[in-house]
Design a protein around this motif. Structure first.
Motif, short mmCIF file in Angstrom:
data_model
loop_
_atom_site.label_atom_id
_atom_site.label_comp_id
_atom_site.label_asym_id
_atom_site.label_seq_id
_atom_site.Cartn_x
_atom_site.Cartn_y
_atom_site.Cartn_z
N GLN A 267 0.79 -1.23 0.00
CA GLN A 267 0.00 0.00 0.00
C GLN A 267 0.83 1.28 0.00
OE1 GLN A 267 -3.04 -0.09 3.13
NE2 GLN A 267 -2.95 -2.32 3.15
N ARG A 268 2.03 1.25 0.63
CA ARG A 268 2.75 2.49 0.89
C ARG A 268 4.24 2.37 0.62
NH1 ARG A 268 1.72 3.94 6.99
NH2 ARG A 268 2.03 1.69 7.27
N LEU A 269 4.87 3.54 0.41
CA LEU A 269 6.31 3.72 0.54
C LEU A 269 6.50 4.47 1.85
CD1 LEU A 269 9.32 3.90 -0.44
CD2 LEU A 269 8.67 6.08 -1.50
N MET A 270 7.36 3.96 2.74
CA MET A 270 7.50 4.63 4.03
C MET A 270 8.95 4.63 4.49
SD MET A 270 5.63 1.79 6.45
CE MET A 270 6.31 0.16 6.72
N LEU A 271 9.27 5.67 5.24
CA LEU A 271 10.56 5.77 5.89
C LEU A 271 10.39 5.31 7.33
CD1 LEU A 271 13.54 6.79 5.80
CD2 LEU A 271 12.68 8.97 6.69
N VAL A 272 11.21 4.37 7.75
CA VAL A 272 11.16 3.84 9.11
C VAL A 272 12.41 4.29 9.84
CG1 VAL A 272 11.02 1.77 10.54
CG2 VAL A 272 9.82 1.85 8.34
N ARG A 273 12.22 4.92 10.99
CA ARG A 273 13.35 5.39 11.81
C ARG A 273 13.47 4.48 13.04
NH1 ARG A 273 12.41 11.12 13.01
NH2 ARG A 273 13.24 11.42 10.91
N ILE A 274 14.66 3.94 13.25
CA ILE A 274 14.92 3.02 14.35
C ILE A 274 15.97 3.64 15.27
CG2 ILE A 274 15.65 0.70 15.00
CD1 ILE A 274 14.95 -0.12 12.07
N ARG A 275 15.65 3.74 16.54
CA ARG A 275 16.62 4.30 17.47
C ARG A 275 17.75 3.31 17.70
NH1 ARG A 275 15.01 4.94 23.61
NH2 ARG A 275 15.30 2.70 23.39
N SER A 276 18.98 3.81 17.61
CA SER A 276 20.15 2.98 17.88
C SER A 276 21.26 3.88 18.36
CB SER A 276 20.56 2.21 16.60
OG SER A 276 20.96 3.11 15.59
N GLY A 277 22.50 3.47 18.17
CA GLY A 277 23.63 4.30 18.56
C GLY A 277 24.33 3.79 19.79
N VAL A 278 25.52 4.32 20.04
CA VAL A 278 26.35 3.89 21.15
C VAL A 278 25.67 4.17 22.48
CG1 VAL A 278 28.57 4.22 22.29
CG2 VAL A 278 28.43 4.29 19.79
N GLY A 279 25.62 3.15 23.34
CA GLY A 279 25.08 3.32 24.68
C GLY A 279 23.57 3.43 24.75
N ARG A 280 22.87 3.14 23.66
CA ARG A 280 21.42 3.25 23.66
C ARG A 280 20.81 1.91 23.27
NH1 ARG A 280 19.74 8.29 20.06
NH2 ARG A 280 17.85 8.15 21.31
N LYS A 281 19.67 1.61 23.84
CA LYS A 281 18.96 0.39 23.51
C LYS A 281 18.44 0.47 22.08
CE LYS A 281 15.04 -2.46 24.95
NZ LYS A 281 13.91 -2.58 25.90
N LEU A 282 18.61 -0.61 21.34
CA LEU A 282 18.13 -0.66 19.96
C LEU A 282 16.61 -0.65 19.93
CD1 LEU A 282 18.95 -0.97 16.97
CD2 LEU A 282 18.81 -3.44 17.31
N GLY A 283 16.04 0.29 19.18
CA GLY A 283 14.58 0.41 19.10
C GLY A 283 14.06 1.42 20.09
N PRO A 284 12.80 1.81 19.99
CA PRO A 284 11.77 1.29 19.07
C PRO A 284 11.91 1.88 17.67
CG PRO A 284 10.86 3.05 20.38
CD PRO A 284 12.27 2.84 20.88
#
Length: 218
Positions: free
Chosen positions: A140-157
């Motif tokens: 149905q869609r084209l979408m950009l998904v942003r995922i939190r990550s980076g040093v010292g941070r929990k992966l996601g949401p």
């Protein structure tokens, strides 16, 4: 004591460096991790057809500081994180692209900041760093998904700061370097690169091919 402190600091720096290499800006998530996050943000009954860890081409205009958006994760404390996701992505102000000599060399984007391509470019550049971005195509869609990550941070949401219906992406276009462009219904378009070539080609194949010329070509 000072030497012991330096030794501890050195070991810590190595651990941080390894974590940065695993979850840093320049490395992609595994396919399984990406699919897990996509499953959490698509609507019920919506199926993912392709995804790719792409970025806007370096020759895209620079996003002005006044138009940079929050990442949507709300800061460092759990309360602020939840509040940020609930509030969503901040609206951007109207304005023009920041003057940049790169945009004089080649065209990698056509359209102002409020065009569909411009909105996508803005959302690719949040104020904070340490976020992974994935473009995904569903039935149905084209979408950009942003995922939190980076040093010292929990992966996601993961969150979806930008999306359009597939009918609003009537054209795609390949380039010699393996990059490709997506054209939108408002005549704006953006050139993308990076990620797995196979995944990028699979994503591009979801849209009709239009070799050109495109609006704004020089």
């Amino acid at each position: 004591m000072a030497r012991e402190f330096r030794d501890i600091a050195g070991r810590t720096a190595k651990v941080v460096a390894r974590q940065a290499r695993r979850r840093g800006v320049f490395l992609s998530l595994s396919d399984g991790e990406v699919r897990s996050f996509l499953a959490g943000v698509i609507d019920a009954g919506e199926g993912v057809e392709a995804h790719a860890g792409l970025r806007p081409h370096p020759d895209c205009p620079k996003v002005p500081r006044r138009r940079r958006v929050e990442d949507g994760f709300g800061g460092k404390t759990p309360v602020r994180k939840m509040a940020g996701v609930a509030i969503g992505i901040a609206d951007v102000l109207s304005g023009e692209w920041e003057p940049d000599t790169r945009s004089l060399l080649t065209t990698a984007l056509h359209g102002g900041p409020d065009s569909l391509a411009g909105q996508l470019l803005v959302q690719f550049n949040p104020v904070t760093s340490g976020c992974e971005h994935v473009l995904a195509v569903t039935d149905q869609r084209l979408m950009l998904v942003r995922i939190r990550s980076g040093v010292g941070r929990k992966l996601g949401p993961a969150i979806v700061p930008w999306w359009v219906r597939r009918v609003q992406v009537p054209a795609s276009r390949g380039y010699r370097e393996g990059d490709f462009g997506l054209g939108f219904a408002d005549s704006s378009w953006i050139r993308l690169n990076g990620g797995s070539p196979a995944q990028g080609e699979a994503l591009r194949a979801c849209f009709p091919d239009a070799p050109g010329p495109w609006p704004g070509d020089r």
